[in-house]
Design an enzyme around this catalytic site. Sequence first.
Site, PDB file in Angstrom:
ATOM      1  CD  GLU A 236       9.809  18.399 -32.562  1.00 26.77           C
ATOM      2  OE1 GLU A 236       9.098  17.512 -33.057  1.00 26.77           O
ATOM      3  OE2 GLU A 236      10.539  18.180 -31.572  1.00 26.77           O
ATOM      4  CG  HIS A 252      28.903  33.418 -15.961  1.00 21.98           C
ATOM      5  ND1 HIS A 252      29.782  34.116 -15.156  1.00 21.98           N
ATOM      6  CD2 HIS A 252      27.871  33.061 -15.161  1.00 21.98           C
ATOM      7  CE1 HIS A 252      29.317  34.148 -13.914  1.00 21.98           C
ATOM      8  NE2 HIS A 252      28.154  33.517 -13.892  1.00 21.98           N
ATOM      9  CE  LYS A 345      13.277  10.664 -36.712  1.00 24.99           C
ATOM     10  NZ  LYS A 345      12.168  10.388 -35.804  1.00 24.99           N
TER      11      LYS A 345
END
Length: 350
Positions: A236, A252, A345
Amino acid sequence: MHPLDDPQIYRRLDPQGMIDLVARFPAMGTEAWEAGLRLQLPPGPHTTVVILGMGGSGVGGDLLAALLRPAFPLPVVVVKDSRVPGFVGPQTLVFACSYSGDTEETISAYTAARQAGAPAIVITSGGTLEGLAAAHGDAVVPVPRGIPPRAALPYLFLPMVGALRYLLPRADLPGEWAEAHAVLEELAGELGRDVPTDRNPAKQLAQRLVGHLPAVYAATSDLGAVAYRWKSQLGENGKVLALWHAFSELNHNETVGWEDQTLAGRVAVVLLREPEEEPEVTRRIAATREVSFRAAASVSEVTARGRGRLARLLSLVLFGDFVSVYLALLRGVDPTPVPPIDAIKRRLRG
Ligand code: PA5
């Protein structure tokens, strides 16, 4: 003169003063802590704590879960979604966190939690959520307006810690905050914009990240929330893609991705470490450096400060916040605006 030591760059690229907001973290923290002390929890018993929030308003939940995990008697669950898990009910204590108070997912999740009978505390600067909280008679922790949500982290996180001290009577949370505040003040003094690059490790680290893909790896799963905060802030503020993961889980799976030697040479690793690590963690990181990070563009380490968990978590958060702003400036971008978040948005609102 290094570009980050030239006052012009801040005037030109950071007109809204993100660097000053980062430097105000300790002072914001004091206000936020005091707001938490004034907060009364809704009557219990509570069997679970659930934190609702997205993006900059959700990371406080991740930090809370990381802080409380070793000692807190109840499960702490972070929900970054518009739905709540099926267990949410009258014995679930909900914190609904949204800086704007207008984030769709948080409003839906809060509404669902209230319908399921869960008592809630709302942390917001206003918007729809504030109105809904008033309609339900829920306590509201007000957050000052006019700050980008991610820079308001102290206001969104610390009131929850202060409020939960009732459920952790044997832990010295006020003492932990006092230590954390002192550590944050000290760090802000060492990493601020007036400290020249040759003495400023945050500026130096930002310089190493320019032109590379940062991979922020936490030494333990407890620090994973901080690695995620770094990745989010690099995105951001710095406007760059970044990876994040935590030991030992990364050994892993992600470790194997480092076999791609072409990409590996473009990755700048940042290891977030604890001052006193278990010998097993130290051995594991050393082995991973040898096996996986040999071709990395660079490997940097940042070590948490303080004795308490709160100081350790927040010291690493603050360090990363400074790095993300310095990276933005070195890349020639303004750290404050987040046009893609706003555009998506707007589109979804139609
Ligand atoms: O940093 C940001 O602007 C975002 O991550 C927001 O925090 C996120 O979109 C949620 O909005 P709000 O914090 O207003 O609930």
